[in-house]
Design a protein around this motif. Structure first.
Motif, short mmCIF file in Angstrom:
data_model
loop_
_atom_site.label_atom_id
_atom_site.label_comp_id
_atom_site.label_asym_id
_atom_site.label_seq_id
_atom_site.Cartn_x
_atom_site.Cartn_y
_atom_site.Cartn_z
N ALA A 12 -49.05 -42.65 -9.29
CA ALA A 12 -49.29 -43.58 -10.40
C ALA A 12 -48.08 -44.48 -10.61
O ALA A 12 -48.21 -45.70 -10.79
N LEU A 13 -46.89 -43.89 -10.56
CA LEU A 13 -45.67 -44.68 -10.72
C LEU A 13 -45.53 -45.72 -9.61
O LEU A 13 -45.15 -46.88 -9.86
N LYS A 14 -45.83 -45.31 -8.39
CA LYS A 14 -45.74 -46.24 -7.27
C LYS A 14 -46.76 -47.36 -7.38
O LYS A 14 -46.55 -48.47 -6.88
N LYS A 15 -47.87 -47.07 -8.04
CA LYS A 15 -48.90 -48.09 -8.23
C LYS A 15 -48.52 -49.06 -9.34
O LYS A 15 -48.87 -50.24 -9.31
N LEU A 16 -47.79 -48.56 -10.33
CA LEU A 16 -47.40 -49.40 -11.46
C LEU A 16 -46.17 -50.26 -11.16
O LEU A 16 -46.01 -51.34 -11.74
N ALA A 17 -45.31 -49.80 -10.26
CA ALA A 17 -44.07 -50.52 -9.96
C ALA A 17 -44.32 -51.98 -9.57
O ALA A 17 -43.68 -52.88 -10.13
N PRO A 18 -45.23 -52.28 -8.62
CA PRO A 18 -45.47 -53.70 -8.29
C PRO A 18 -46.08 -54.49 -9.45
O PRO A 18 -45.86 -55.70 -9.55
N VAL A 19 -46.82 -53.80 -10.32
CA VAL A 19 -47.37 -54.47 -11.50
C VAL A 19 -46.24 -54.95 -12.40
O VAL A 19 -46.25 -56.08 -12.90
N GLY B 6 -49.44 -35.72 -14.91
CA GLY B 6 -48.68 -34.81 -14.06
C GLY B 6 -48.97 -33.36 -14.37
O GLY B 6 -49.09 -32.52 -13.46
N GLU B 7 -49.11 -33.03 -15.66
CA GLU B 7 -49.38 -31.64 -16.06
C GLU B 7 -50.76 -31.20 -15.60
O GLU B 7 -50.96 -30.06 -15.19
N SER B 8 -51.73 -32.10 -15.66
CA SER B 8 -53.11 -31.74 -15.34
C SER B 8 -53.40 -31.77 -13.85
O SER B 8 -54.19 -30.96 -13.35
N HIS B 9 -52.78 -32.69 -13.13
CA HIS B 9 -53.15 -32.90 -11.72
C HIS B 9 -51.98 -32.78 -10.74
O HIS B 9 -52.17 -32.98 -9.55
N GLY B 10 -50.80 -32.49 -11.24
CA GLY B 10 -49.67 -32.29 -10.36
C GLY B 10 -48.72 -33.47 -10.30
O GLY B 10 -49.11 -34.62 -10.57
N ALA B 11 -47.47 -33.18 -9.93
CA ALA B 11 -46.43 -34.21 -9.89
C ALA B 11 -46.73 -35.29 -8.86
O ALA B 11 -46.37 -36.45 -9.05
N ALA B 12 -47.42 -34.91 -7.77
CA ALA B 12 -47.72 -35.90 -6.72
C ALA B 12 -48.63 -37.00 -7.25
O ALA B 12 -48.48 -38.18 -6.88
N VAL B 13 -49.57 -36.66 -8.11
CA VAL B 13 -50.47 -37.67 -8.68
C VAL B 13 -49.71 -38.59 -9.62
O VAL B 13 -49.90 -39.81 -9.61
N ALA B 14 -48.83 -38.02 -10.43
CA ALA B 14 -48.00 -38.83 -11.33
C ALA B 14 -47.10 -39.77 -10.53
O ALA B 14 -46.90 -40.93 -10.90
N GLU B 15 -46.58 -39.27 -9.42
CA GLU B 15 -45.71 -40.10 -8.58
C GLU B 15 -46.50 -41.26 -7.98
O GLU B 15 -46.01 -42.39 -7.92
#
Length: 357
Positions: free
Chosen positions: A234-241, A223-232
């Motif tokens: 990532a979270l949405k991608k991990l949730a179904p996992v 998030g710090e390097s690429h912005g909160a949208a990228v971190a978000e």
């Protein structure tokens, strides 16, 4: 305290400072729920919410702020939403009660008119036809009015029933929203607290269960390097996992920015450890695309601390044990899995690092 912990604390402090400064500049009251709303707006998690907050302008009325918070089902506004629903319900029931009382009064008046007409016919058989015609006309008009009022009352009743049905739906939506993380769709910290307490309903552990506290290593840096949208994303991608990695009667919740909690039922320590290892391996297999880097992706990992319900004295003790185990993993500098033990300070329990999986 590790350098990473200090950096995380500094980042959180900077975000909160920005929220406080923005609210002060706009003249927004320092209510906890307002902090939540402006935090969501400034973090960019929801572009539509951010636009709505920006449209408030300076010195926004509190009721406009609350309308936005309720619309986006933010947890801090649940009490406000409940008060609104309660007020709407009271008004609807009061209106229905008033209409019912008026209807009863009208029916009694109509019944009195009918009784008077019948009495006239029975007691005055020589009444003139003109008098009879006048009474009949009045009765006919009364019937017409009565029918119109009855139809209006029925319409009002149907509208009130529909409104109450909508309020019930709103309550259910609010209840579900208050228990869900808006980004991942998983349970949130409120739902997790209820789940944790339920493990010790009668003061004793309900059965063999394990609590796993997880930190997603690399998410904050992402998030710090690429912005909160990228971190978000990532979270949405991990949730179904996470959902697919647990049994139907198990539980997973997002309880912090990069923190999750799992509850595994009917497991021994070895089983819980194996499940946590599989989840970590699954997460490490997820490729997170980076903006403007077509051929570059990033991976994340997990640091997991596990505690067993049967060996803890209660929900607070269980959480503390899992937190201590996770802290021991993170202090090692390598993502891994650790089950709490009395000797955890001495590191007698094996920590499973990524290369050992």
């Amino acid at each position: 305290m590790t350098d990473k912990s200090r950096n995380d604390g500094a980042q959180n402090a900077a975000i909160l400072l920005k929220v406080a400064q923005t609210m002060a500049k706009l003249g927004v009251a320092p209510f906890p729920r307002n902090y939540e709303l402006f935090y969501e707006a400034l973090s960019g998690h929801n572009a539509e919410l951010t636009r709505d907050v920006a449209a408030l302008g300076s010195q926004p009325a509190q009721n406009r702020i609350e309308q936005i918070g309720i619309r986006y089902h933010l947890t801090g506004f649940a009490a406000v939403a409940a008060d609104t629903i309660r007020a709407d319900t009271v008004r609807s029931i009061a209106a229905m009660s008033g209409a019912l009382n008026n209807g009863i009064a009208r029916k009694e008046a109509f019944a009195a008119l009918l009784r008077g007409f019948i009495d006239r016919l029975e007691t005055d058989p020589v009444a003139g036809m003109s008098e009879f015609a006048d009474d009949a006309a009045r009765l006919r008009d009364a019937v017409a009015v009565f029918e119109r009022e009855e139809r209006a009352f029925a319409t009002s009743m149907n509208e009130t029933v529909a409104l109450l049905g909508g309020l019930r739906s709103d309550i259910e939506v609010m209840r579900k929203a208050s228990m869900r993380d808006p980004i991942t769709g998983l349970a949130n910290r409120i739902a997790f607290s209820a789940k944790l307490s339920a493990l010790y309903d009668d003061g004793n552990a309900a059965g063999p269960a394990a609590l796993a506290l997880v930190t997603i290593e690399g998410l904050r840096d992402l998030g710090e390097s690429h912005g909160a949208a990228v971190a978000e994303k990532a979270l949405k991608k991990l949730a179904p996992v996470f959902r697919k990695s647990i049994k139907k009667n198990d539980f997973v919740a997002r309880i912090g920015t990069d923190e999750f909690a799992f509850v595994f039922h009917d497991v021994l320590a070895e089983n819980a450890e194996a499940i946590a290892q599989r989840i970590r391996a699954s997460v490490e297999g997820v490729q997170i695309a980076l903006p403007n880097r077509t051929f570059t992706a990033q991976t994340l990992s997990l640091s997991t601390g596990i505690a067993m319900a049967l060996t803890a004295s209660g929900s607070v003790d269980l959480f503390t044990q899992a937190e201590l185990a996770r802290g021991a993993v993170r202090s090692s500098g390598r993502p891994g899995v650790l089950v709490f033990s009395a000797a955890i300070g001495g590191r007698t329990k094996k920590t499973y690092a990524p290369h050992a999986a």
